[in-house]
Design a protein around this motif. Structure first.
Motif, PDB file in Angstrom:
ATOM      1  N   VAL A 194      -7.539   3.882  -0.252  1.00  0.00           N
ATOM      2  CA  VAL A 194      -6.148   3.514  -0.016  1.00  0.00           C
ATOM      3  C   VAL A 194      -5.704   4.017   1.360  1.00  0.00           C
ATOM      4  O   VAL A 194      -5.048   3.296   2.117  1.00  0.00           O
ATOM      5  CB  VAL A 194      -5.239   4.085  -1.123  1.00  0.00           C
ATOM      6  N   PHE A 203      -0.671  12.103   1.068  1.00  0.00           N
ATOM      7  CA  PHE A 203      -1.887  12.241   0.275  1.00  0.00           C
ATOM      8  C   PHE A 203      -2.347  13.687   0.106  1.00  0.00           C
ATOM      9  O   PHE A 203      -3.073  13.986  -0.816  1.00  0.00           O
ATOM     10  CB  PHE A 203      -3.020  11.432   0.898  1.00  0.00           C
ATOM     11  N   ALA A 236       1.996   1.612  -3.443  1.00  0.00           N
ATOM     12  CA  ALA A 236       0.882   2.070  -4.277  1.00  0.00           C
ATOM     13  C   ALA A 236       0.632   3.550  -4.075  1.00  0.00           C
ATOM     14  O   ALA A 236       0.500   4.314  -5.039  1.00  0.00           O
ATOM     15  CB  ALA A 236      -0.379   1.279  -3.941  1.00  0.00           C
ATOM     16  N   ALA A 237       0.586   3.965  -2.804  1.00  0.00           N
ATOM     17  CA  ALA A 237       0.311   5.367  -2.518  1.00  0.00           C
ATOM     18  C   ALA A 237       1.387   6.251  -3.139  1.00  0.00           C
ATOM     19  O   ALA A 237       1.077   7.266  -3.788  1.00  0.00           O
ATOM     20  CB  ALA A 237       0.255   5.579  -1.014  1.00  0.00           C
ATOM     21  N   SER A 238       2.656   5.850  -2.986  1.00  0.00           N
ATOM     22  CA  SER A 238       3.730   6.697  -3.507  1.00  0.00           C
ATOM     23  C   SER A 238       3.692   6.756  -5.029  1.00  0.00           C
ATOM     24  O   SER A 238       3.901   7.821  -5.615  1.00  0.00           O
ATOM     25  CB  SER A 238       5.080   6.170  -3.047  1.00  0.00           C
ATOM     26  N   LEU A 245       0.823  -1.199   0.000  1.00  0.00           N
ATOM     27  CA  LEU A 245       0.000   0.000   0.000  1.00  0.00           C
ATOM     28  C   LEU A 245       0.860   1.252   0.000  1.00  0.00           C
ATOM     29  O   LEU A 245       0.534   2.237  -0.657  1.00  0.00           O
ATOM     30  CB  LEU A 245      -0.912   0.000   1.219  1.00  0.00           C
ATOM     31  N   LEU A 246       1.975   1.194   0.735  1.00  0.00           N
ATOM     32  CA  LEU A 246       2.859   2.360   0.746  1.00  0.00           C
ATOM     33  C   LEU A 246       3.405   2.604  -0.663  1.00  0.00           C
ATOM     34  O   LEU A 246       3.456   3.747  -1.147  1.00  0.00           O
ATOM     35  CB  LEU A 246       4.000   2.139   1.738  1.00  0.00           C
ATOM     36  N   LEU A 263       1.096   6.346  -6.922  1.00  0.00           N
ATOM     37  CA  LEU A 263      -0.038   7.194  -7.293  1.00  0.00           C
ATOM     38  C   LEU A 263       0.364   8.661  -7.220  1.00  0.00           C
ATOM     39  O   LEU A 263       0.050   9.460  -8.102  1.00  0.00           O
ATOM     40  CB  LEU A 263      -1.214   6.951  -6.354  1.00  0.00           C
ATOM     41  N   MET A 264       1.094   8.995  -6.148  1.00  0.00           N
ATOM     42  CA  MET A 264       1.524  10.386  -5.984  1.00  0.00           C
ATOM     43  C   MET A 264       2.419  10.815  -7.141  1.00  0.00           C
ATOM     44  O   MET A 264       2.284  11.915  -7.669  1.00  0.00           O
ATOM     45  CB  MET A 264       2.295  10.536  -4.668  1.00  0.00           C
ATOM     46  N   ILE A 301       1.204  -0.968 -10.178  1.00  0.00           N
ATOM     47  CA  ILE A 301       1.945   0.031  -9.413  1.00  0.00           C
ATOM     48  C   ILE A 301       3.435  -0.232  -9.547  1.00  0.00           C
ATOM     49  O   ILE A 301       4.233   0.261  -8.777  1.00  0.00           O
ATOM     50  CB  ILE A 301       1.549   0.041  -7.926  1.00  0.00           C
ATOM     51  N   ASN A 359       0.629  16.162  -2.812  1.00  0.00           N
ATOM     52  CA  ASN A 359      -0.292  16.489  -3.882  1.00  0.00           C
ATOM     53  C   ASN A 359      -1.527  17.136  -3.275  1.00  0.00           C
ATOM     54  O   ASN A 359      -2.198  16.540  -2.452  1.00  0.00           O
ATOM     55  CB  ASN A 359      -0.695  15.231  -4.637  1.00  0.00           C
TER      56      ASN A 359
END
Lengths: 449, 325
Positions: free
Chosen positions: B293, B27, A272-274, A269-270, A276-277, A381, B31
């Motif tokens: 997420v 998050f 994925a989050a990064s 998840l970390l 996405l960012m 990802i 951004n």
């Protein structure tokens, strides 16, 4: 010459790796484990395979612009036959006809519903049905013999070598195993390259691109993920781990707090989050990332970065525990009593004595990182969809298993390449651990000998 | 014991705060909500008004940390940090970016995840320990060498290939089980058979090697030698003494992952289209639904910390030598 970010870091990695190996081999204490490693034929064979992969990856990391102002690498130049000969869509390995039927317009104007001939694969055959088997057989036999002949010549030269020390070295089981392995690799690679001028040896994918070429290009991505991540992870793990173990107290508390926090976040998840960012950032700053290659490269680099951030905690914990043990040792106590500064103690007495842990964990992590790349790419990802990688190959090929007849070659190619790299890395890691871990039983036996 | 647990729970609070702040920074600060709105609405031709509407709909039109125009405590509560991040502590996950209630989604999707993960863990454990005991029983023979080779080979295959291969051969060619999908209630077992089998097989390589080292460490110890000396057969020594003592690291290793089973397995669930939390997360990632997420990150951290706590407690239960203080 064009230097991408990951290219630059790879050169840096090669430089640091060379310096590390040089300084390691000069250390007295490490000579025995290195010798044990060199005596192990399995370790040497897997190292040979790894080095071959690394050479291909390095060739793919030297980029420059061609006449058409495209950025290409040295490997692209070597594979120009495969790169240029794209077909319309799927075709099986060594096929002369396309995978799917379509309407063909004949010379007299009538149409026929049949498998059309490939534009490049087997295009030199006038009558594929009768000539194909013989052509493939003679071409592969000829190329294989040429490759094997080259190796046989080198083997003959080595055999005729009169120098006593070199003779003994060349007669050792490791040298023989490495030579046998090299024979196979060189002849098979030579055969595949020679054949790929006339056929698609591993078929073509949905858009007609040569699968063998894709698999070769993916090597670099796999290596970058496996190695650059370590480059990110090592400084964090070493600095924090040793400091936590050496200074104890509040330093230890803070560092433990940091790594427990990072550990508690599910790493997928970390990541994925990064990622996405990064995607959001790149989407909002299109001017800085105008080139597809640059975009993909930055994303690859960032993936390594974030993988490094999520994976340093394990090594950090190991190093902390080891340093806690070492700082109570007499020689460290003596150094402190003699007034050696903490910095010098760390560098001279602690760091060299935890290096074996670092080495073992780097080799062990490599294979799991290569495997992780495939999984991450599957969840979208991982690396950029335009980057060649085994994960992307699997991802785009997984629905092809449902086709009739089955399109198996893309998956098989990704499987074989990944399996070879990971298996070699795993075997090498086992051997390194056996040689360098002081707790392993057969080490003491070797010392006594 | 009670004081220890309370202290550990208190220690968990700063950890969760740190996780929360980290996700908040990731998050919202790296951004801005504007970027997210633009991402959701499509990059080009987005009017300022559309962005404002989207932000208002999803509650992102507040200041990040400090709302000056408001009065009193609302200066703190009417902010994104309080509304979106601090509320996670009360397990109030809020509304996802596509407008669904995340909390009820999680409660509903937890069970399919568990139905897949728990049998995989238990069967895997049973298979791995049995095989590892066999390998240790035949130690220093060709059986051990062969088992080692097989383990390394199995370890070197990407889990994706186990899934694709299993689906292809067992699901498609042999037609034994449905390739993917999920059923209601007990009807689901047909769909779970293949994923459980595949995750067990995929774990054999590393699992057997790991348990083997655990057993090998025990097998050379003095008490096992004593047991053999007093006439116990090798089988009895292995099962009565080695297995029992190796159970301590095995159990604690299992306990730490127990809470995380709720999170499900990402690739398994998405390949077999099981409506669990793993596929929920993947869908959220693919749809770029930041709210989900974020909630899953927080949930995962809570479960991990619970796992650590359970591990410590289980140590005292299985090993009387360990005292918590």
């Amino acid at each position: 010459m064009v230097v991408l970010w990951t290219d630059a870091l790879i050169y840096l990695l090669v430089a640091t790796g060379t310096v590390m190996i040089w300084s390691l081999s000069r250390q007295r204490a490490l000579r025995r484990p290195l010798r044990q490693l060199a005596r192990n034929p399995i370790a040497m064979v897997s190292l040979t395979v790894l080095v071959c992969f690394a050479l291909l990856g390095l060739a793919d990391s030297i980029h420059f612009r061609d006449d058409g102002n495209n950025v290409i690498s040295l490997l692209d130049v070597a594979c120009h036959a495969m790169r240029d000969s794209t077909e319309k869509t799927y075709s099986a390995p060594f096929a002369t006809h396309l995978y799917a039927r379509e309407t063909i317009i004949l010379a007299d104007g009538s149409t026929r519903w049949d498998f059309p001939r490939l534009q490049h694969g087997g295009a030199h055959l006038t009558d594929p049905e009768s000539q194909w088997a013989g052509d493939v057989f003679y071409k592969s036999l000829g190329a294989f013999l040429r490759g094997a002949g080259l190796m046989a010549m080198i083997g003959f030269l080595a055999w005729a070598d009169g120098h006593e020390q070199r003779r003994r070295f060349l007669r050792s089981p490791s040298a023989k195993a490495v030579f046998a392995c090299l024979c196979i690799i060189v002849s098979v690679t030579y055969t595949l390259f020679a054949l790929s001028a006339h056929y698609h040896v591993l078929g073509t994918d949905k858009v007609g691109e040569d699968v063998f070429y894709q698999a070769l290009k993916s090597i670099r991505t796999g290596l970058v993920i496996g190695l650059l991540t370590t480059l990110v992870m090592l400084p964090l793990a070493i600095v924090f781990g040793i400091m936590a173990g050496f200074f104890k107290g509040w330093v230890d508390d803070i560092i433990q707090f940091i790594y427990t926090t990072l550990n508690s976040i599910p790493s997928v998840l970390l990541i994925a989050a990064s990622i996405l960012m990064v995607q959001v950032y790149m989407a909002n700053h299109p001017d800085d990332f105008d080139n597809v290659l640059v975009r993909a490269d930055i994303r690859l680099l960032f993936l390594c970065l974030i993988l490094g951030v999520t994976s340093w905690t394990g090594l950090c914990r190991l190093l902390r525990a080891e340093t806690l043990k070492l700082r109570e040792m007499e020689y460290v106590q003596a150094a402190q009593a003699l007034g050696v500064t903490p910095a010098t103690t760390l560098f001279r007495h602690i760091l060299p004595n935890v290096m074996h842990i670092v080495l073992i964990s780097v080799v062990l992590d490599f294979s799991s990182l290569v495997l992780a790349e495939a999984v991450l790419s599957y969840i979208n990802i991982g690396v950029d969809p335009t980057t060649y990688s085994w994960g992307n190959m699997i991802n785009s090929a997984r629905l092809e298993m449902a086709r009739e007849p089955v399109v198996w070659w893309s998956l098989t190619a990704a499987f074989v390449f990944m399996f070879a790299l990971v298996l070699a890395a795993n075997l090498f890691a086992d051997a390194v651990r056996d040689a360098f871990d002081p707790r392993r039983a057969d080490n003491t036996a070797n010392i006594a000998r | 014991m009670i004081t220890y647990i309370i202290r550990r729970l208190l220690y968990a609070v700063p950890l969760l705060v740190a996780v929360n702040v980290l996700t908040f920074v990731l998050f919202f600060v790296v951004n801005s909500p504007d970027d997210m709105a633009r991402m959701q609405l499509g990059q080009k031709h987005v009017t300022e008004q559309a962005i404002q509407n989207w932000k208002h709909q999803h509650g992102y039109d507040l200041p990040l940390l400090w709302n000056d125009p408001q009065a009193g405590a609302q200066k703190l509560t009417e902010t994104i940090f309080y509304q979106k991040s601090a509320k996670l502590f009360l397990f109030d996950f809020g509304i996802s970016d596509s407008g669904r209630n995340i909390g009820s989604d999680i409660r509903q999707r937890m069970w399919p995840s568990l139905a897949l993960a728990l049998p995989s863990l238990l069967v895997g454990l049973l298979v791995n320990i049995t095989l590892a005991l066999l390998v240790v029983f035949f130690r220093e023979t060709y059986v051990e060498l062969g088992a080692g080779v097989i383990c390394v080979t199995l370890m070197s295959i990407s889990p994706l290939f186990y899934i694709i291969g299993g689906q292809f051969f067992i699901g498609k060619l042999l037609n034994l089980v449905p390739i993917s999908g999920f059923g209601d209630g007990f009807d689901a077992w047909r769909f779970l058979l293949l994923p459980v089998a595949i995750s067990v097989v995929a774990g054999i390589g590393s699992g057997v090697r790991w348990y083997r080292t655990l057993f090998l460490e025990e097998v050379e110890k003095d008490y096992v030698r004593t047991a053999r000396a007093k006439g116990l057969s090798e089988t009895q020594a292995l099962f009565k003494h080695v297995l029992q003592n190796a159970m301590i690291p095995i159990l604690t290793g299992v306990v730490v992952v127990l809470p995380l089973l709720f999170m499900g397995s990402l690739i398994m669930e998405s390949f077999f289209s099981i409506p669990g939390l793993g596929s929920y997360t993947i869908d959220a990632i693919n749809r770029q639904d930041f709210a989900i997420v974020r909630s899953m990150v927080f949930l995962g951290s809570v479960l991990y910390i619970v796992g650590l706590l359970l591990t410590d407690i289980s140590y005292t239960l299985v090993d009387p030598r360990v005292r918590l203080n």
